[in-house]
Design a protein around this motif. Structure first.
Motif, PDB file in Angstrom:
ATOM      1  N   TYR A   1       0.863  -1.178   0.000  1.00  0.00           N
ATOM      2  CA  TYR A   1       0.000   0.000   0.000  1.00  0.00           C
ATOM      3  C   TYR A   1       0.899   1.228   0.000  1.00  0.00           C
ATOM      4  O   TYR A   1       1.789   1.350   0.845  1.00  0.00           O
ATOM      5  CB  TYR A   1      -0.907   0.023   1.242  1.00  0.00           C
ATOM      6  N   LEU A   2       0.669   2.119  -0.953  1.00  0.00           N
ATOM      7  CA  LEU A   2       1.389   3.383  -1.018  1.00  0.00           C
ATOM      8  C   LEU A   2       0.407   4.483  -0.659  1.00  0.00           C
ATOM      9  O   LEU A   2      -0.670   4.595  -1.265  1.00  0.00           O
ATOM     10  CB  LEU A   2       1.975   3.596  -2.419  1.00  0.00           C
TER      11      LEU A   2
ATOM     12  N   GLU B   1      10.745   8.112  -6.476  1.00  0.00           N
ATOM     13  CA  GLU B   1      10.063   6.836  -6.698  1.00  0.00           C
ATOM     14  C   GLU B   1      11.042   5.666  -6.589  1.00  0.00           C
ATOM     15  O   GLU B   1      10.720   4.621  -6.046  1.00  0.00           O
ATOM     16  CB  GLU B   1       9.333   6.803  -8.038  1.00  0.00           C
TER      17      GLU B   1
ATOM     18  N   SER C   1       3.266   9.221  -5.969  1.00  0.00           N
ATOM     19  CA  SER C   1       2.572   9.071  -7.258  1.00  0.00           C
ATOM     20  C   SER C   1       3.481   8.407  -8.275  1.00  0.00           C
ATOM     21  O   SER C   1       3.073   7.504  -9.017  1.00  0.00           O
ATOM     22  CB  SER C   1       2.116  10.440  -7.784  1.00  0.00           C
TER      23      SER C   1
ATOM     24  N   VAL D   1       3.937   4.632  -7.740  1.00  0.00           N
ATOM     25  CA  VAL D   1       2.817   3.843  -8.266  1.00  0.00           C
ATOM     26  C   VAL D   1       3.037   3.594  -9.755  1.00  0.00           C
ATOM     27  O   VAL D   1       2.899   2.465 -10.240  1.00  0.00           O
ATOM     28  CB  VAL D   1       1.460   4.545  -8.031  1.00  0.00           C
TER      29      VAL D   1
ATOM     30  N   THR E   1       3.629  -0.102 -11.245  1.00  0.00           N
ATOM     31  CA  THR E   1       2.485  -0.712 -11.933  1.00  0.00           C
ATOM     32  C   THR E   1       2.340  -0.327 -13.400  1.00  0.00           C
ATOM     33  O   THR E   1       1.568  -0.953 -14.118  1.00  0.00           O
ATOM     34  CB  THR E   1       1.172  -0.319 -11.230  1.00  0.00           C
TER      35      THR E   1
ATOM     36  N   VAL F   1      -3.199   3.585  -2.313  1.00  0.00           N
ATOM     37  CA  VAL F   1      -3.129   2.721  -3.487  1.00  0.00           C
ATOM     38  C   VAL F   1      -2.710   1.328  -3.044  1.00  0.00           C
ATOM     39  O   VAL F   1      -1.716   1.174  -2.338  1.00  0.00           O
ATOM     40  CB  VAL F   1      -2.113   3.260  -4.518  1.00  0.00           C
TER      41      VAL F   1
ATOM     42  N   CYS G   1      -1.279  -2.173  -4.263  1.00  0.00           N
ATOM     43  CA  CYS G   1      -0.547  -2.797  -5.363  1.00  0.00           C
ATOM     44  C   CYS G   1      -0.264  -4.251  -5.013  1.00  0.00           C
ATOM     45  O   CYS G   1       0.259  -4.540  -3.938  1.00  0.00           O
ATOM     46  CB  CYS G   1       0.789  -2.090  -5.608  1.00  0.00           C
TER      47      CYS G   1
ATOM     48  N   LEU H   1      -1.823  -2.395 -10.051  1.00  0.00           N
ATOM     49  CA  LEU H   1      -2.669  -1.508  -9.269  1.00  0.00           C
ATOM     50  C   LEU H   1      -4.022  -2.199  -9.087  1.00  0.00           C
ATOM     51  O   LEU H   1      -4.739  -2.430 -10.056  1.00  0.00           O
ATOM     52  CB  LEU H   1      -2.840  -0.157  -9.968  1.00  0.00           C
TER      53      LEU H   1
ATOM     54  N   LEU I   1      -7.504   1.966  -5.819  1.00  0.00           N
ATOM     55  CA  LEU I   1      -7.137   3.347  -5.510  1.00  0.00           C
ATOM     56  C   LEU I   1      -8.314   3.971  -4.795  1.00  0.00           C
ATOM     57  O   LEU I   1      -9.446   3.904  -5.259  1.00  0.00           O
ATOM     58  CB  LEU I   1      -6.817   4.125  -6.788  1.00  0.00           C
TER      59      LEU I   1
END
Length: 161
Positions: free
Chosen positions: A5-6, A88, A115, A118, A122, A134, A136, A153, A156
């Motif tokens: 989970y982000l 990232e 962001s 993600v 994904t 999010v 994943c 993903l 969301l």
């Protein structure tokens, strides 16, 4: 299979211009949104084994409010200075170092890194508003196998949904 989970921290308070960015607290909306998102996660049966948060006050507060709402003790929340203003690649590298006993992990940090993470993980590029979560799914047996493009993903959610 691992689940990551982000989470972008909840809305922060910009009211004190003398306060260092790292020390900004959550504002009233952030203090409402984080528990609300925690309740939504709880309704879906989400219960991370580990929550790793940036050391920034707003991220730590978000992580602790989520944990409290999910019934997760403080011993499952870990502060990580490297998540503050992380890229990232740094975020995904940090995830790749998680203990393999952790099946479900949650990272709480900042944009643009969250962001972008993600997207890197994904291939789906989304701009996360504050307190977005999010989910994943990562088709790996060990976190060290996590690489760009290895995730899907799954879900969301944002406070406005």
């Amino acid at each position: 299979m691992k689940t990551l989970y982000l989470v972008r921290h909840a809305k922060s308070d910009w009211g004190d211009p003398m306060l260092d960015d790292h020390d900004r607290p959550l504002n009233d909306r952030g203090l409402r949104d984080a528990p609300a998102m925690g309740h939504r996660l709880a309704e879906r049966g989400v219960r991370p084994d580990r929550i790793v948060t940036s050391t920034a006050v707003r991220a730590k507060s978000t992580a602790r409010l989520l944990a409290r709402t999910l019934g997760i003790g403080d011993d499952h929340v870990v502060e990580e200075a490297k998540l503050y203003a992380a890229s990232e690649r740094s975020i995904l590298h940090l995830a790749s170092t998680l203990d393999d006993a952790v099946g479900i992990a949650m990272l709480v940090g900042h944009n643009p890194g969250m962001s972008d993470a993600v997207g890197e993980l994904t291939g789906e590029w989304v701009e996360l508003p504050t307190c977005a979560v999010v989910e994943c799914r990562v088709d790996v047996d060990a976190w060290c196998e996590l690489i760009e493009g290895s995730g899907e993903l799954v879900h969301l959610d944002t406070p406005k949904h």
